[in-house]
Write an enzyme that holds these catalytic residues in place. Structure first.
Site: not given
Ligand code: F6P
Length: 524
Positions: A194, A200, A253-254, A339, A369, A493
């Site tokens: 987003k 990452e 995002g979620r 979140e 289990h 972060k």
């Molecule tokens: O670190 C949390 C977050 O901002 C989430 O809210 C989001 O879904 C995820 O990182 C990934 O963010 P993006 O889609 O901007 O890469």
């Protein structure tokens, strides 16, 4: 929150606390409340939720409904669907329902329709041309968990035309595993972010682009797509405009799997299946928007969650899908719920009190289990959401019957328990009966909800995910927190970026002794 609202809310919570002691053992509620099933079982289309094994009496439920009225739930719900700025700290509307055709202005609906058409055309083209055999979806958090959960579930349709792999973690093993054994020529990389700033995702995208470029040279760009709400960011990452799919800042995002974030799903399974998934969620949107609060699935689920958390004091909530294909449900809900509502401060900056419990779980029967010992006899246990699929199209009806039998037995066992007297009778003359009998006793009276889907269709899955989304909204209203921001992820972060810079430059800044020693372990 204005003082009178606050006082009003506190008075309702006090009333609920007063009621807690009067709620008898759950199993007895079935005798004292003859209409219990009628009141506590709700259905929308293929989704049925049975809340009757919760430790909530009809009286308590009425009082919870009063609490929701005192929290102006109906007004908040209207604001949500009207596209008001519900996400106040980021000054944004919250309109993921518009992605499924519910709510949002005419202009928004037009943009959504245009994007859906572009996604469908692109997916059909990829599927028809046959050049690509695999899609590597790169993204993390909301840009990963939804697509991953849904990809597993869509496999039940038997319509998967391309291999679908995911890379999310910055751990190099993640992208390495995702690319391993694939042919760059026939691999489409879809980078989903987003913000397009996520460390990452950017690092994994760089790695994938290098991998493509090494093999394909300048043509690598044809195999590289971005999905983002930050078009500028993607352009600056050298992704050409025609390779970018947009979504909007009013999609959290979620809550984004319904947007172009689901492009990889569409490519792998086809636009029709994705459309069915959206339609399923839209049905739940309309249910939430239109049903009276007393017969409203997300509202019921949310209020019972409030009762368990705030009145009975449970600090966690287990989610156990008895369906391998939705085994990632708990991981998905961890982000969706924790979140969204893992907050300690209300919208106006005051202390919020107890909010979102820890969400956890794994697939049944595996969990039986492992951690079910704790659920049955540990302290204090946790409420469970059991999720089961009634009709299974795999060729193993005997397995499916066993799976469902286990699911239904667990909720019954949690509720009934086993008394010490029963155990003593069984142990008869054993000399150490006084020591052993209490250990073999099950306290019972442990609450659970059983959600069933008629079958694991995309339509039913849409219902299930949207149910939890709206539950989260309702709980956010009652706890008076903003469910749509996530400031709590920022600090780590920023510090990670500082530490990485220092590790690279060799100039260690000021840290506590523990962190300094950890950095020294790997500094150059
Ligand atoms: O670190 C949390 C977050 O901002 C989430 O809210 C989001 O879904 C995820 O990182 C990934 O963010 P993006 O889609 O901007 O890469």
């Amino acid at each position: 929150m204005p003082v009178d609202n606050y006082t009003n809310r506190v008075a309702h919570f006090q009333k609920l606390e007063g009621l807690a002691d009067s709620v008898g053992p759950i199993r007895e509620l079935f005798d004292t409340e003859p209409k219990r099933l009628e009141r506590f079982v709700l259905r929308e289309g293929p989704l049925r939720a049975d809340f009757s094994k919760q430790a909530v009496s009809e009286n308590a439920l009425n009082a919870l409904q009063d609490l929701s009225a005192a929290c102006h739930l109906e007004e908040w719900r209207a604001k949500l669907f009207a596209g008001d700025t519900v996400n106040t700290s980021e000054n944004r509307a919250v309109l993921h329902m518009a992605l499924r055709g519910v709510g949002g202005s005419e202009a928004i609906q037009k943009e959504v329709a245009a994007m859906r058409e572009r996604m469908a055309n692109f997916s059909n083209k990829v599927r028809e041309e046959g050049k690509f055999k695999a899609v590597v979806h790169i993204g993390i958090g909301g840009s990963d968990l939804g697509p991953r959960l849904v990809a597993d579930a869509f496999q039940a349709t038997g319509e998967m035309a391309l291999e679908l792999r995911f890379a999310e973690n910055v751990d190099g093993a993640s992208i390495n595993d995702a690319l391993d054994g694939l042919d760059p020529e026939s691999t489409l990389v879809v980078v989903v972010s987003k913000s397009f700033t996520t460390q990452e995702t950017r690092m994994n995208a760089e790695a994938a682009r290098e991998w493509l470029t090494e093999a394909l040279g300048k043509k690598a760009g044809d195999n590289f797509i971005a999905v983002t709400a930050n078009r500028e960011g993607a352009l600056a990452f050298d992704i050409p405009s025609h390779q970018i799919f947009d979504f909007w800042d009013w999609v959290g995002g979620r809550y984004s799997v319904w947007s172009a974030v689901g492009l990889s799903l569409q490519i792998a399974f086809g636009p029709d299946i994705f459309a069915e998934f959206l339609q399923g969620a839209a049905k739940m949107d309309m249910h939430f928007r239109d049903q009276p609060l007393q017969e409203n699935l997300p509202v019921m689920m949310a209020l019972i969650g409030i009762w368990n958390r705030n009145i009975l004091g449970y600090s966690s909530q287990a989610v156990i899908p008895y369906s391998r294909r939705v085994r990632k449900l708990a991981a998905f809900l961890q982000q969706l719920e924790m979140e969204s509502n893992g907050k300690r401060i209300t919208r106006d900056g005051s202390e919020a009190g107890l909010t979102c419990p820890i969400i956890w779980g794994d697939e049944g029967t595996n969990g039986q289990h492992a951690f079910f010992q704790w659920l049955h006899q540990g302290t204090p246990g946790a409420p469970v959401d059991f999720v089961a699929v009634l009709k299974d199209h795999s060729a193993r009806p005997d397995h499916h019957a066993a799976l469902l039998a286990n699911c239904f037995a667990q909720s019954e066992a949690l509720m009934l328990g086993k008394s010490e007297q029963q155990v003593r009778d069984e142990l008869e003359d054993r000399p150490d009966v006084d020591a052993i009998a209490p250990q073999k006793t099950f306290p019972g009276n442990r609450p659970s909800t059983t959600i069933t889907l008629d079958e694991l269709s995309p339509f039913a899955l849409g219902h299930l995910i949207a149910l939890y989304e709206h539950k989260v909204f309702v709980q956010g209203v009652i706890w008076d927190v903003n469910s749509f921001d996530q400031w709590g992820v920022q600090l780590g972060k920023v510090l990670a970026s500082t530490i990485l810079d220092e590790l690279e430059s060799g100039e260690t800044g000021h840290h506590d002794a523990s962190t300094t020693a950890l950095m020294a372990l790997i500094s150059k």
